[in-house]
Every structure is written in structure tokens, then in C-alpha cells.
Design an enzyme around this catalytic site. Structure first.
Site, short mmCIF file in Angstrom:
data_model
loop_
_atom_site.label_atom_id
_atom_site.label_comp_id
_atom_site.label_asym_id
_atom_site.label_seq_id
_atom_site.Cartn_x
_atom_site.Cartn_y
_atom_site.Cartn_z
N ASP A 1 -0.16 37.41 7.11
CA ASP A 1 -1.20 38.34 6.65
C ASP A 1 -2.35 38.33 7.65
O ASP A 1 -2.26 37.71 8.71
CB ASP A 1 -1.68 37.96 5.24
N ASP B 1 0.40 32.17 7.59
CA ASP B 1 0.85 33.22 6.69
C ASP B 1 1.02 34.54 7.43
O ASP B 1 0.35 34.80 8.44
CB ASP B 1 -0.17 33.42 5.56
N ASP C 1 -5.35 36.93 7.49
CA ASP C 1 -5.92 35.60 7.70
C ASP C 1 -5.03 34.77 8.62
O ASP C 1 -5.52 34.03 9.49
CB ASP C 1 -6.09 34.87 6.37
N GLU D 1 -0.84 26.21 8.57
CA GLU D 1 -2.02 26.67 7.85
C GLU D 1 -2.04 26.09 6.44
O GLU D 1 -1.19 26.43 5.60
CB GLU D 1 -2.03 28.20 7.79
#
Length: 652
Positions: free
Chosen positions: A506, A504, A508, A428
Site C-alpha cells: 500500500d 505492505d 505506507d 514493516e
């Protein structure tokens, strides 16, 4: 809907051994009671390793019970200064207790043991219907008996003995309700005891098996230690060169504690490769970072020897597997504070072990190769032959339609090698992609940065899917065209054995994972079906622990989530680290990690964590993807969120 009361009475505090009995799988292997018996054996082995025991005996009784005995110092029986009960009772009833938490200190009774879990024989006690313990110590013979973890016969003196006649004996009745099979695995126990005898030269290890006619006795006693053990291991193999034995333990310095080091036995043979590794006499069946360190040392030393002696051929590039493929080995690491993956200690995860093996073995192996030029030449020539054979069978890359030239995406930083051992990281963002490129193993790891969250490909026609540049780059990098599950696809063209999604930790990042899994499931399903797709699990937290005296250098620890962070903090408190003496930082994303941190936590095969993606029930999966990703299923998604939204942990 029935309302459930949630008040002060809802909070339950687990006492003594209840955590083990409630969740035994968190503390031991539950297929059979072998590992809980090994916990008791390891206490005897630690006495032998410390130089206080010369005999270890294990007895398998016909009633299913197991005896473990040693002639060590005997578990202390006096009152514990804090608990005010006999110390032997504390050892068997309190999870975080034992004589090994101070092992980094100069006057510790056990400097090198299997770990700091602090569970050990308390697991054995918790999961036994009955446990009898007898201790010979200070001229007296003591006895205490437990049932389901509780004392049913308090500690008492049952006789006298000579002052020098010391030791501990246990008889264990495993509780069948905690295990799939009620009996220990005899073959595994035999192999374990034989290995313990090998690692403790001069110590006699016995296995007594009760039969209708009496006891069958097996005895292991290796005066020649590891060298004798390896000779037996390779007895039926044709050696390429004589075996190389050695050991080296280091003086205390800024990196390692005094006495840490390695014992090894290596042999290159015509037959297949393989070996055994141990940490403080604990067998590491899953390998780990010490084996990774051995692999690196052996590869670098043999490659350097081949280059210095002009053996390398033009256009032939050695890989670690070429050198490793004919090696048989036994490796025993001695380390003050090892970390393992799981309580069963089957895989070492301590990153320092890689450096420790290198520090101990590099110079002795380089010296041995150059002192045995003829034999070392045979080893190098065999590795070069392996490299040539590997090159002949290597797969060519997928070529773009209508072109005779292999063209890889411009953003792809490719690996030097391709094939089943190679890995493609779909990363990412460009920032994290830059760290991944700098920190990766260039030989086998490729990196393809992805821009943004990408496209929801669930309802995109397969003929149009490659019009998206990001998806086109992924397809060309893998060398696999879009297909359906029942299509005839040449999967031998796949350039990487592992396709790893790295995003990540998280919301997203989870969204990106979902979009990529949608892509693979819908348009590249055979890659999932054959087990090539993985999700990397980067840590959320980093802990910096300062040095504790000369025996413990500074450490960097990583935690996957808050639960792991709590466990690490509890462990530091048990070690005696001052509260607040460590610092904690939270990674907001992969882009915050430098190349070294990303390698240590997420890229290194021996320390990272990957989740392998399986196909499962295809029809059910299609229905789930329809609900989650289909444009016409908004109302169903809303209903799903309404019902299950409270089950999701999310940053809001």
C-alpha cells in the site's frame, strides 16, 4: 496542449491473433523464433507422451523455414461444434483453444501436458509469414495454409492414405520482424530434441538440416531412457557412488490426481553439480518448485542417514548446499495442472510440486540409502567434508566498536548460517515480523522488524546516522559501516547476500521502501552497487478454489494485483470452474498473513517475487533523491506531483 478525443471509438477490441502480434513478448521469447517452433514440437511430443506417436521429426530448411512432423493421430479436421469452422483452423487461429483444457478429466486426450495457457501453436501461426499444415487422418490427406495468421488456402483434401497412416506435419516460416534474430537457435533445438527422446523411451527423434549437398540427419533414440541419458551426462566425471534411478506415480487421493509423480536419476560425483528438470516433458531451464522439492528430499534423507549411522561430527551442522554441491540429476515431473512463471514455461511455480516430489521420492531414496550403506556413507562423508570446509571459510560478524563481543540487535532473529546464501528481511511492523519469524527458513533467513516509517536520512550527516536506533540495528545486522560510494569498504564482512525490504502493498509500504532505499543509496551505496538489495512483492489477493471432483483437490492461488487476479479468474473459467465458485480475499497488510501464507507467497525462494535494486545513473539518481527527499525541494516536489500525479495509482 492538444486535446485527445476519448469516446466509444477509442475502445479497440483485439480479434483472433492480434493480441499475440501486438505484444509477442507476452506469449513467447522474442530473441529468436526457437520457442515458437518448440510450441509446435510440444504438440508432437504430447501425442508421443499419450502413446500415439513413435516418431518425431524436425527439419531446418536452407530458406529459414522449419518443419515439424509426427505420426500421431492427426489434428481433427471436422467442423467445430461451436465455431462452425474446421477444428484445425480453430486450433491455429483461436488463442484459448486446444484439447488440453479438460486434461484433469478421466477421458481427456491429454492428461499430462505443459500447461493450461491455451496459446501453443496459435503463437506459432500468429508470428509466421506462412504456415502450411498437412494432416493424415481417417484415410485422407488434408492441407490448410495460413499467412500472418489468416487462412489463405482453406482446408482441402489433397489425397488418400492408409487408415493407419496418420499424423501431422507443419512447415513454418517465422516472421523476422517479431524477433531479434530470424533463425532458431540450432544448439538449443538439438539439446531439446535429445532430451525429449530421453524422456520418451522408444520414441525416435530426428533433426534434419538442409545443406547444399542434401540433408544432415541427427537421430536420438534412448531405449534406456533417463538412466542412459544420465550415464552419458556424467561420463567424464568420477562417481562418488553408483547412480540412483527410479520413478513413482501416485494413486488419486485428497492431495494429488491419479498418475501424478516423478521420474529421477541422481548421481554424486567428484566434479561440479548441476542437472536438468522437466515438467510434462517441458524443459524448465529456470528450475522451480520441483527442483526445490528434490533439494529438500535429498538433504533430509542424507542428513537422516548420517545421523542414524553415527557419521555426524561434533559442532558440524549440515546445510542443503553441502549435500547438493556434488549432485548431478535429471528430474521429470508429471503433473495435471502445472503453473509456470511466464508463457515460455522456463520455471515451475506450482507450490504443490514440492509436496509431490517429496511424496514420490522420500521413501524410495531412504530405502536406497539404507540398502547401499557403503555408497551412502561416501555420499554423507562428502557432505560432512563440505560442511567442515564451509565452516573454515565463514566470515565473522561485525563487532561493535570498542567491544570484543559480537552483539546483534535484540530485535534481530538471526539465521543459523550467514554469507552469500543468507537473507535478511527488513519487515514493516512487529506483527508481520512475528509471522516472518515463524514462517521463515531458519537456516538461511533472518528477520529484523522495523518500527514505524523510520527517518528520512537523505540530509543527515554520515557521522550522525548511527545515532538513530533503527538504522544502527540495520547496520550492525549487516556488519557494514556507513560509507560513500568511493570508500574502501570490506564488503566480505556483509553477513547476508540478500537484504530484502518487506512492507505492505500500500502507500505506507511504498513510503517505507522509499525511506530504506534512501538510506542504502546515501549511506550504504556499495550494497546496492553490488546487487544485494531487493524489494519483496507480497500479493494483494488470495483465491480459494474448491475441489473439482476427485482429480482436482482444493487450491489456494495468490495474485500480485488486480491484473493478475483477472487473469487467474479467466483461467478458472477456462478450466470449467463454475462462476462464483471461488472466493477472493484481499490482504490489508502483511500482518493479516499467518506464517504459512507468508512463507508460500513472500519468503519461499521458489515461489516469491523479488525486485533487485540497481545503481543506474548515479548523478541522475542523486538529482531524483534530492527532489523527492530534500527538505529544500518542496516546490519542486509540488511541481512533480502536478505534472505526473495522474500517472500514479493510489488508494485515496
Amino acid at each position: 496542449m492538444t486535446k485527445i478525443t476519448y469516446d466509444e471509438s477509442s475502445i479497440r477490441v483485439l480479434r483472433k491473433l492480434e493480441p499475440i502480434q501486438l505484444r509477442p513478448g507476452m506469449y513467447t521469447r522474442t530473441t529468436d523464433p526457437t520457442h515458437m517452433v518448440v510450441e509446435a514440437i510440444d504438440n508432437a511430443v504430447d501425442e508421443a507422451m499419450a502413446g500415439y506417436a513413435g516418431n518425431i521429426g524436425v527439419t531446418l530448411y536452407s530458406d529459414g523455414s522449419v518443419g515439424v512432423a509426427d505420426d500421431g493421430r492427426g489434428i481433427p479436421v471436422g467442423l467445430h461444434p461451436e465455431e462452425n469452422v474446421p477444428t484445425i483452423q480453430v486450433v491455429f487461429q483461436v488463442i484459448h483453444s486446444g484439447g488440453k483444457f479438460a486434461k484433469g478429466e478421466a477421458d481427456s486426450s491429454y492428461k499430462f501436458t505443459g500447461g493450461l495457457h491455451g496459446v501453443g501453436v496459435s503463437v506459432t501461426n500468429a508470428l509466421s509469414t506462412r504456415l502450411e499444415v498437412e494432416v493424415k487422418r481417417e484415410g485422407k490427406q488434408h492441407r490448410i495454409v495460413f499467412a500472418d495468421g489468416e487462412v489463405i488456402e482453406p482446408l482441402s483434401v489433397i489425397g488418400t492414405c492408409g487408415v493407419r497412416n496418420t499424423g501431422t506435419s507443419l512447415r513454418i516460416w517465422p516472421n523476422a520482424k517479431y524477433f531479434d534474430s530470424p533463425s532458431p537457435h540450432r544448439g538449443e533445438l538439438e539439446h531439446l530434441l535429445r532430451a525429449k527422446a530421453m524422456l520418451l523411451p522408444g520414441v525416435k527423434v530426428l533433426l534434419n538440416i538442409e545443406t547444399a549437398a542434401g540433408f544432415d540427419v541427427k537421430e536420438w533414440h534412448f531405449e534406456g531412457g533417463m538412466a542412459q541419458y544420465l550415464d552419458q551426462m556424467i561420463a567424464e566425471d568420477e562417481p562418488i557412488a553408483p547412480a540412483f534411478y527410479g520413478e513413482k506415480y501416485l494413486a488419486a487421493n485428497e492431495t494429488f490426481s491419479g498418475g501424478e509423480g516423478v521420474q529421477w536419476a541422481l548421481a554424486w560425483v567428484i566434479g561440479s553439480s548441476g542437472g536438468e528438470s522437466y515438467v510434462n516433458l517441458i524443459p524448465t531451464l529456470g528450475g522451480g518448485t520441483h527442483e526445490a522439492g528434490l533439494r529438500d528430499v535429498v538433504f533430509n534423507s542424507v542428513r537422516t542417514f548420517a545421523e542414524q549411522h553415527g557419521l555426524m561430527q561434533r559442532n558440524v551442522k549440515l546445510a542443503a548446499e553441502d549435500v547438493w554441491s556434488k549432485l548431478r540429476f535429471v528430474l521429470a515431473l508429471r503433473m495435471v495442472d502445472p503453473s509456470f512463471s511466464g508463457q515460455t514455461k522456463e520455471k515451475l511455480s506450482s507450490r504443490e510440486a514440492i509436496k509431490l516430489v517429496a511424496a514420490a521420492m522420500k521413501d524410495p531414496l531412504d530405502l536406497w540409502l539404507n540398502e547401499h550403506v557403503e555408497e551412502a556413507t561416501k555420499i554423507a562423508e562428502q557432505a560432512i567434508k563440505n560442511a567442515i570446509d564451509r565452516g573454515k571459510t565463514a566470515k565473522t560478524v561485525e563487532r561493535r566498536k570498542g567491544s570484543g563481543v559480537a552483539v546483534m540487535p535484540g530485535k534481530l532473529t538471526d539465521s543459523e548460517l550467514t554469507g552469500l546464501n543468507a537473507e535478511l528481511f527488513l519487515v514493516e511492523g512487529d506483527s508481520a515480523g512475528g509471522s516472518a519469524k515463524a514462517g521463515r527458513d531458519k537456516e538461511i533467513q533472518a528477520v529484523l522488524p522495523l518500527r514505524g516509517k523510520g527517518m528520512n536520512s537523505w540530509e543527515v550527516d554520515q557521522s550522525q546516522i548511527l545515532a538513530n536506533q533503527e538504522i544502527h540495528n540495520i547496520a550492525v545486522s549487516m556488519a557494514i559501516d556507513p560509507h560513500k560510494l568511493d570508500s574502501d569498504v570490506d564488503m566480505s564482512a556483509l553477513r547476508y547476500g540478500k537484504i530484502i525490504i518487506l512492507s505492505d502493498a500500500d502507500d505506507d509500504g511504498s513510503h517505507i521502501q522509499a525511506l530504506l532505499l534512501t538510506l542504502f543509496f546515501r549511506h550504504f551505496p556499495k550494497i546496492i552497487q553490488q546487487g544485494h538489495v531487493y524489494i519483496a512483492k507480497p500479493p494483494l489477493f488470495r483465491m480459494d478454489v474448491p475441489a473439482q471432483g476427485k482429480s482436482k483437490p482444493p487450491r489456494k492461488l495468490y495474485a500480485l494485483d488486480q491484473m493478475e487476479l483477472d487473469i487467474l479468474e479467466a483461467r478458472l473459467r477456462q478450466e470449467g470452474v463454475k462462476e462464483g465458485g471461488w472466493t477472493i480475499s484481499r490482504f490489508k497488510g502483511l500482518g493479516e498473513m499467518d506464517a504459512i501464507q507468508l512463507w508460500e507467497t513472500t519468503l519461499c525462494p521458489d515461489t516469491r517475487r523479488l525486485v533487485r535494486i540497481g545503481m543506474g545513473d548515479v548523478a541522475q539518481a542523486v538529482g531524483t533523491f534530492d527532489t523527492l527527499m530534500g527538505k529544500s525541494h518542496a516546490s519542486e516536489r509540488k511541481e512533480l506531483i502536478t505534472i505526473h500525479g495522474n500517472e500514479v495509482e493510489a488508494d485515496i
